[in-house]
Design a protein around this motif. Structure first.
Motif, PDB file in Angstrom:
ATOM      1  N   TYR A 121      45.155  36.458  30.744  1.00 55.28           N
ATOM      2  CA  TYR A 121      44.400  36.731  31.968  1.00 55.28           C
ATOM      3  C   TYR A 121      45.297  37.330  33.036  1.00 55.28           C
ATOM      4  CZ  TYR A 121      40.168  34.257  30.610  1.00 55.28           C
ATOM      5  OH  TYR A 121      39.005  33.886  30.004  1.00 55.28           O
ATOM      6  N   GLU A 122      44.730  38.268  33.788  1.00 57.34           N
ATOM      7  CA  GLU A 122      45.333  38.694  35.041  1.00 57.34           C
ATOM      8  C   GLU A 122      44.576  37.923  36.107  1.00 57.34           C
ATOM      9  OE1 GLU A 122      46.319  42.860  37.016  1.00 57.34           O
ATOM     10  OE2 GLU A 122      44.174  42.404  37.107  1.00 57.34           O
ATOM     11  N   ARG A 123      45.266  37.193  36.910  1.00 57.68           N
ATOM     12  CA  ARG A 123      44.628  36.406  37.962  1.00 57.68           C
ATOM     13  C   ARG A 123      44.370  37.312  39.159  1.00 57.68           C
ATOM     14  NH1 ARG A 123      42.864  32.404  34.884  1.00 57.68           N
ATOM     15  NH2 ARG A 123      44.546  31.594  33.630  1.00 57.68           N
ATOM     16  N   SER A 124      43.186  37.176  39.718  1.00 57.03           N
ATOM     17  CA  SER A 124      42.863  37.973  40.890  1.00 57.03           C
ATOM     18  C   SER A 124      41.897  37.219  41.797  1.00 57.03           C
ATOM     19  CB  SER A 124      42.285  39.344  40.499  1.00 57.03           C
ATOM     20  OG  SER A 124      41.150  39.202  39.692  1.00 57.03           O
ATOM     21  N   ALA A 125      41.976  37.542  43.061  1.00 57.45           N
ATOM     22  CA  ALA A 125      41.095  36.960  44.070  1.00 57.45           C
ATOM     23  C   ALA A 125      40.945  37.994  45.170  1.00 57.45           C
ATOM     24  CB  ALA A 125      41.680  35.668  44.630  1.00 57.45           C
ATOM     25  N   GLY A 126      39.778  38.005  45.799  1.00 60.89           N
ATOM     26  CA  GLY A 126      39.578  38.987  46.848  1.00 60.89           C
ATOM     27  C   GLY A 126      38.336  38.743  47.665  1.00 60.89           C
ATOM     28  N   PHE A 127      38.046  39.689  48.524  1.00 67.14           N
ATOM     29  CA  PHE A 127      36.916  39.589  49.446  1.00 67.14           C
ATOM     30  C   PHE A 127      36.507  40.992  49.864  1.00 67.14           C
ATOM     31  CE2 PHE A 127      40.895  39.302  51.705  1.00 67.14           C
ATOM     32  CZ  PHE A 127      40.747  40.183  52.760  1.00 67.14           C
TER      33      PHE A 127
END
Length: 156
Positions: A121-127
């Motif tokens: 997995y590539e971890r990602s978070a955003g808005f």
């Protein structure tokens, strides 16, 4: 001044803000260039134009930009997303864009956006950030100042 709204005003301000705030790069998502080392942010203009008034000269419109952090660590992307989310909601963050004629209308809460890449997995978070801008379009057609009517009823 351009006769249209230049989206580089938004993207260059976003790139500058992310770099100044975190020291990390921010690049256009799905670009053809080389991916920087983790962690890094990507941006996408997900909705380029949301009309809020009739398309007249100097009409305002809104656009939505998605900012996503990428890394191998879940905690890293959560912390970077939270840091940026708080900044864009702050007076300081809003003023950076206001200086360029861009109003931050809304900043959504950040969420997880992980990607499965072949075997890991590539971890990602955003808005998302909704912004309001002014289209400086001016029509170059000369206005009609006088109209002449001729009564042509019944023939020549």
């Amino acid at each position: 001044m351009a006769n249209y709204f230049d989206y580089k005003i938004v993207t260059s301000s976003l790139i500058k803000a992310v770099k100044t705030l975190t020291g990390k790069p921010c690049i256009e998502a799905n670009g053809t260039g080389e991916q920087p080392a983790y962690p890094f942010a990507t941006f996408t203009i997900t909705t380029p134009k949301i009309a809020i008034q009739q398309d007249d000269e100097n009409a305002q419109f809104e656009l939505t930009v998605s900012l996503t952090w990428h890394d191998e660590s879940s905690l890293s992307v959560l912390n970077l997303a939270k840091q940026c989310e708080s900044y864009f909601k702050s007076t300081e963050g809003r003023l950076l864009f206001a200086e360029k004629g861009v109003v931050i209308v809304d900043v959504t809460d950040f969420d997880r956006r992980d990607n499965f890449l072949s075997i890991e997995y590539e971890r990602s978070a955003g808005f998302d950030i909704k912004m309001r801008v002014l289209d400086p379009h001016v029509d170059d057609v000369a206005p009609i100042e006088q109209i002449e009517f001729k009564n042509v009823i019944g023939g020549n």
